[in-house]
Motif scaffolding. Structure first.
Motif, PDB file in Angstrom:
ATOM      1  N   ASP A   1      -5.704   5.744  -0.288  1.00  0.00           N
ATOM      2  CA  ASP A   1      -6.209   5.833   0.969  1.00  0.00           C
ATOM      3  C   ASP A   1      -5.440   5.404   2.079  1.00  0.00           C
ATOM      4  OD1 ASP A   1      -8.659   7.323   0.029  1.00  0.00           O
ATOM      5  OD2 ASP A   1      -9.568   5.449  -0.409  1.00  0.00           O
TER       6      ASP A   1
ATOM      7  N   ASP B   1      -8.854  12.450   4.815  1.00  0.00           N
ATOM      8  CA  ASP B   1      -9.662  11.746   3.842  1.00  0.00           C
ATOM      9  C   ASP B   1      -9.397  10.418   3.547  1.00  0.00           C
ATOM     10  OD1 ASP B   1     -12.127  11.807   1.945  1.00  0.00           O
ATOM     11  OD2 ASP B   1     -10.559  11.324   0.443  1.00  0.00           O
TER      12      ASP B   1
ATOM     13  N   ASP C   1     -11.536   6.951   4.671  1.00  0.00           N
ATOM     14  CA  ASP C   1     -11.848   5.814   3.715  1.00  0.00           C
ATOM     15  C   ASP C   1     -11.253   4.612   4.109  1.00  0.00           C
ATOM     16  OD1 ASP C   1     -13.400   7.571   2.366  1.00  0.00           O
ATOM     17  OD2 ASP C   1     -11.789   7.974   0.897  1.00  0.00           O
TER      18      ASP C   1
END
Length: 247
Positions: free
Chosen positions: A226, A83, A87
């Motif tokens: 991120d 994830d 991102d």
């Protein structure tokens, strides 16, 4: 020792879905000092995925066993690092300014850059692990998951967290020298399991780490949570490619 165990379980609860209950801490000071155990958490994830691979390979071809191991990794971690990769790719690919980049990263929707990065990463991991000698794969998974989680700790040591808030803010404190050293030991120790010159595959992480670290410094002036996930994913793939290149 009790304090160190609490820090380890804090890191384990943050990076995985493994239930830790009261063993993990909710104190901000403990979060800040738990990053040194990221590579040890990677070792746990690597061992579990290696077990899944070995069990699946008893009944199925290598490609199916690799898929099973990758699926286990995604389930254990909740695709946490993937994830972050998606991102970060959306933000770094679509943002022209620092503010735009950070805003795009914070958007929960998956964009084109993120989807492409995630697809290519999963395919590249699958292909690379499938081409390795079947006997190499369990050790590659153990070493790769531990070593790649050292890379974000080094990034935290080298740069600053750039958001005022965010999930990664809890781990934004720079690891001190002793914490950095402990993380390095946990990250590099599994390389001793690899025979012969295969441990040299770790060198493949160096250009990847330097390139991505420089990109973050230029575009953001530091890192976000991120970016830490993206760094882990890039370095994990780099290690597998290094192993394949040495085979």
């Amino acid at each position: 020792m009790r304090q160190q165990l609490r820090l380890f379980f804090t890191a384990l609860a943050f990076l995985t879905r493994i239930p830790c209950g009261a063993l993990a801490s909710g104190e901000s000071e403990d979060f800040a000092r738990a990053a040194k155990f990221f590579p040890l958490v990677g070792l746990v994830v690597g061992m579990l995925t290696a077990l899944v691979y070995a069990a699946a390979h008893l009944a199925f071809p290598q490609e199916i066993a690799v898929l099973a191991a990758m699926a286990a990794s995604l389930w254990i971690t909740g695709a946490f690092h993937e994830d972050g990769l998606a991102d970060a790719a959306d933000g770094l690919g679509g943002g022209w300014t620092k503010e735009q980049t950070l805003a795009i990263m914070q958007d929960s929707r998956l964009g084109s850059y993120g989807a492409i990065a995630l697809f290519l990463m999963l395919v590249a991991k699958f292909q690379t692990l499938s081409y390795l000698d079947p006997r190499q794969v369990p050790l590659a998974l153990i070493a790769g998951h531990a070593l790649s989680r050292l890379a974000p700790v080094l990034l935290m040591r080298a740069q600053d967290y750039v958001r005022a808030t965010g999930k990664g803010r809890a781990f934004s404190a720079k690891p001190n020298a002793s914490e950095w050293l402990l993380a390095t030991v946990f990250g590099l120790a599994p390389l001793a399991l690899l025979p012969g010159r295969e441990a040299l595959a770790a060198l493949a992480l160096l250009p990847v780490w330097l390139w991505f670290s420089r990109l973050l410094k230029r575009k953001l002036g530091g890192y976000t949570g991120d970016c830490l996930g993206a760094m882990q994913q890039l370095c994990e793939l780099a290690f597998y490619l290094g192993l394949l290149g040495l085979s």
